[in-house]
Design a protein around this motif. Structure first.
Motif, PDB file in Angstrom:
ATOM      1  N   ASN A  15      45.982  34.012  43.507  1.00 26.19           N
ATOM      2  CA  ASN A  15      45.135  34.933  44.276  1.00 26.19           C
ATOM      3  C   ASN A  15      43.675  34.980  43.841  1.00 26.19           C
ATOM      4  OD1 ASN A  15      48.040  36.725  43.877  1.00 26.19           O
ATOM      5  ND2 ASN A  15      47.408  36.096  45.927  1.00 26.19           N
ATOM      6  N   GLY A  16      43.214  33.944  43.170  1.00 28.04           N
ATOM      7  CA  GLY A  16      41.815  33.909  42.783  1.00 28.04           C
ATOM      8  C   GLY A  16      41.465  34.977  41.758  1.00 28.04           C
ATOM      9  N   VAL A  17      40.206  35.388  41.738  1.00 28.24           N
ATOM     10  CA  VAL A  17      39.718  36.365  40.764  1.00 28.24           C
ATOM     11  C   VAL A  17      38.766  37.337  41.467  1.00 28.24           C
ATOM     12  CG1 VAL A  17      39.901  34.774  38.812  1.00 28.24           C
ATOM     13  CG2 VAL A  17      37.772  34.870  40.116  1.00 28.24           C
ATOM     14  N   ASN A  18      38.313  38.334  40.734  1.00 28.60           N
ATOM     15  CA  ASN A  18      37.239  39.200  41.236  1.00 28.60           C
ATOM     16  C   ASN A  18      35.915  38.501  40.923  1.00 28.60           C
ATOM     17  OD1 ASN A  18      35.457  41.148  41.995  1.00 28.60           O
ATOM     18  ND2 ASN A  18      36.015  42.625  40.415  1.00 28.60           N
ATOM     19  N   THR A  19      35.434  37.718  41.870  1.00 26.92           N
ATOM     20  CA  THR A  19      34.231  36.931  41.605  1.00 26.92           C
ATOM     21  C   THR A  19      33.003  37.793  41.340  1.00 26.92           C
ATOM     22  OG1 THR A  19      33.862  36.736  43.990  1.00 26.92           O
ATOM     23  CG2 THR A  19      35.002  34.921  42.913  1.00 26.92           C
ATOM     24  N   LEU A  20      33.029  39.061  41.759  1.00 24.19           N
ATOM     25  CA  LEU A  20      31.901  39.953  41.501  1.00 24.19           C
ATOM     26  C   LEU A  20      31.658  40.127  40.013  1.00 24.19           C
ATOM     27  CD1 LEU A  20      32.743  42.710  44.128  1.00 24.19           C
ATOM     28  CD2 LEU A  20      30.987  40.945  44.332  1.00 24.19           C
ATOM     29  N   LEU A 267      50.213  48.684  37.376  1.00 25.85           N
ATOM     30  CA  LEU A 267      51.552  48.460  37.909  1.00 25.85           C
ATOM     31  C   LEU A 267      51.526  47.685  39.217  1.00 25.85           C
ATOM     32  CD1 LEU A 267      53.108  51.987  37.232  1.00 25.85           C
ATOM     33  CD2 LEU A 267      53.144  49.956  35.764  1.00 25.85           C
ATOM     34  N   GLN A 268      50.382  47.615  39.870  1.00 21.49           N
ATOM     35  CA  GLN A 268      50.296  46.904  41.140  1.00 21.49           C
ATOM     36  C   GLN A 268      50.404  45.399  40.944  1.00 21.49           C
ATOM     37  OE1 GLN A 268      46.602  49.256  41.779  1.00 21.49           O
ATOM     38  NE2 GLN A 268      47.062  48.923  43.944  1.00 21.49           N
ATOM     39  N   THR A 269      50.906  44.720  41.982  1.00 27.33           N
ATOM     40  CA  THR A 269      50.973  43.264  41.932  1.00 27.33           C
ATOM     41  C   THR A 269      49.564  42.692  42.050  1.00 27.33           C
ATOM     42  OG1 THR A 269      51.165  42.969  44.326  1.00 27.33           O
ATOM     43  CG2 THR A 269      53.220  43.324  43.073  1.00 27.33           C
ATOM     44  N   ARG A 270      49.399  41.486  41.579  1.00 34.52           N
ATOM     45  CA  ARG A 270      48.085  40.843  41.645  1.00 34.52           C
ATOM     46  C   ARG A 270      47.685  40.595  43.108  1.00 34.52           C
ATOM     47  NH1 ARG A 270      44.475  38.702  38.303  1.00 34.52           N
ATOM     48  NH2 ARG A 270      43.245  36.903  38.994  1.00 34.52           N
ATOM     49  N   HIS A 271      48.660  40.271  43.946  1.00 37.34           N
ATOM     50  CA  HIS A 271      48.366  40.065  45.357  1.00 37.34           C
ATOM     51  C   HIS A 271      47.803  41.344  45.978  1.00 37.34           C
ATOM     52  CE1 HIS A 271      49.337  39.861  49.708  1.00 37.34           C
ATOM     53  NE2 HIS A 271      48.978  38.597  49.577  1.00 37.34           N
ATOM     54  N   GLY A 272      48.421  42.468  45.653  1.00 34.67           N
ATOM     55  CA  GLY A 272      47.935  43.742  46.174  1.00 34.67           C
ATOM     56  C   GLY A 272      46.543  44.069  45.683  1.00 34.67           C
ATOM     57  N   LEU A 273      46.281  43.813  44.414  1.00 32.42           N
ATOM     58  CA  LEU A 273      44.959  44.088  43.860  1.00 32.42           C
ATOM     59  C   LEU A 273      43.893  43.199  44.484  1.00 32.42           C
ATOM     60  CD1 LEU A 273      45.753  44.492  40.045  1.00 32.42           C
ATOM     61  CD2 LEU A 273      45.003  46.286  41.612  1.00 32.42           C
ATOM     62  N   SER A 274      44.265  41.949  44.776  1.00 29.85           N
ATOM     63  CA  SER A 274      43.275  41.017  45.330  1.00 29.85           C
ATOM     64  C   SER A 274      42.828  41.431  46.726  1.00 29.85           C
ATOM     65  CB  SER A 274      43.848  39.598  45.357  1.00 29.85           C
ATOM     66  OG  SER A 274      44.863  39.464  46.332  1.00 29.85           O
TER      67      SER A 274
END
Length: 418
Positions: A15-20, A267-274
């Motif tokens: 899911n990539g990263v937070n590029t910001l 606790l959130q999934t990485r997909h959800g956070l992305s």
């Protein structure tokens, strides 16, 4: 036959990263690490962060990012049938894997395998750490004679199935024939592994010191994520130390699902956070998970540096490590500025210590501190020739694979070669 090890490890984050917060702002040797990358400061001389890379054949087809990260296969834009191609790690395994018990090792902390055969068939990945240890170092419960008889029976069964399949093929349509071909390819792979297991049956597995064996056989889960990740990395290091394999792929998580990290309060999934929709708290949490994953990479590099070969070179000197994702910015599904870090391999001819940025100097037309700017930057490449396949081609060449092209590559990456 014994040969001087040239090792390769491929590590995939979903899911990539937070590029910001991820994007390094300056190219060259005097760049500053951003917050998520700070733990790599001590490894500056052994790593090269690379910005601006993309896979031209898969731009806009985000659901295939994980599958084609190491293959660069052409994904049909019309949603038609897709057949993958061979992954870079398997081309390396054909050259570097002939002298080891395992030609390659496919692992997944979560998610799926990154490895694909020459026939475009996905190789299975092992997720059970105890099973990984037993395969590499465990004592066989059966006698050699019993194991050899079992392997022989498996070979006979596969021969019978193959003959039946050939008879059936004559009566199938093209679609079903393609499915059967995939099945037969999987059968051939089992045959090859059966033959290899038989050849190595008389060679004792490496002995692991009792303290290491105890540490490597702990029962852990994602509830204690840090220790769990480091256990995988410790198993990889031991596999390389004992020359059990020279090629490892490890999926750190799947695009559709990667667990939260309770120990850092997420606790959130990485997909959800992305898919944060610009929410500041979601972005903060995504950055925290990026930071956590990079810290585990830093630990892996520490361990590779801590162990030396007989000639005095560290494992990191003889191991090229690629850490990254097939997606740039998960929220917009942008995959034109892939987060990529190339590490190690000084004995393979690498030179590190700089940030290679194919976004510069043209990045000036975007405000890289603003989400809108990053959407643009991650959706369309600044430099069309800045291709991830160039990195993969470079890695192939560094370990003895005779290739002047890999998929859509335009040439090896001269910026990282001594």
């Amino acid at each position: 036959a014994a040969s001087k090890p040239k090792r390769s490890v491929f590590l995939y984050i979903p899911n990539g990263v937070n590029t910001l917060t991820w994007q390094i702002q300056k190219a060259g040797a005097d760049y500053e690490f951003t917050a998520p990358l700070k733990s790599l400061e001590k490894h500056r001389a052994d790593i090269t962060p690379i910005s601006g890379l993309h896979h031209p054949m898969v731009l806009g087809k985000h659901h295939n990012c994980e599958r084609v990260w190491l293959t660069g296969a052409n994904v049909p834009g019309d949603g038609g049938a897709f057949r993958n191609t061979v992954s870079a790690d398997q081309l390396i395994a054909e050259v570097q894997g002939s002298a080891t018990r395992f030609s390659s090792l496919e692992l997944a902390i979560e998610g799926t395998s990154l490895a694909w055969s020459r026939d475009g068939i996905q190789l299975p990945a092992e997720r059970n750490t105890q099973q990984i240890f037993n395969s590499l170092f465990g004592v066989e419960r059966e006698s050699k004679e019993s194991i050899r008889r079992r392997l022989s029976r498996r070979g006979s069964i596969l021969d019978g199935v193959a003959e039946d399949a050939k008879r059936v093929t004559r009566n199938l349509g093209s679609a079903d024939r393609g499915k059967l071909d995939e099945y037969l390819t999987a059968v051939r792979q089992v045959e090859d592994r059966t033959k290899r297991a038989d050849e190595w049956l008389s060679v004792p597995k490496p002995e692991v010191p009792a303290t290491d064996a105890s540490r490597l056989q702990r029962k852990l889960s994602m509830a204690e994520a840090g220790e769990y990740y480091r256990l995988f990395y410790d198993l990889m290091v031991m596999a390389l130390r004992t020359d059990s394999t020279r090629v490892i792929t490890c999926g750190i998580g799947g695009e559709g699902h990667a667990s939260g990290i309770p120990e850092i309060g997420i606790l959130q999934t990485r997909h959800g956070l992305s898919h944060h929709n610009g929410d500041p708290e979601q972005l903060r949490r995504l950055t925290a998970t990026d930071t956590f994953l990079v810290e585990q990479l830093s630990y892996f590099l520490d361990e590779l540096k801590a162990h030396k070969d007989e000639d005095g070179q560290t494992l990191l000197d003889t191991t090229q490590v690629l850490f990254g994702s097939g997606m740039a910015y998960g929220h917009s599904h942008g995959n034109a500025n892939l987060p990529t870090i190339l590490c190690g391999g000084k004995a393979l001819g690498y030179r590190h210590g700089t940030h290679v940025d194919f976004n510069l100097p043209k990045i000036g037309k975007y405000d890289v501190t603003d989400a809108t700017g990053h959407y643009k930057l991650c959706s369309k490449p600044v430099d069309d020739n800045a291709r991830l396949s160039n990195v993969l081609l470079t890695m192939l060449q560094r370990v003895g694979v005779k290739a002047d092209k890999f998929q859509d590559s335009t040439g090896a990456l001269s910026q990282v070669v001594a």
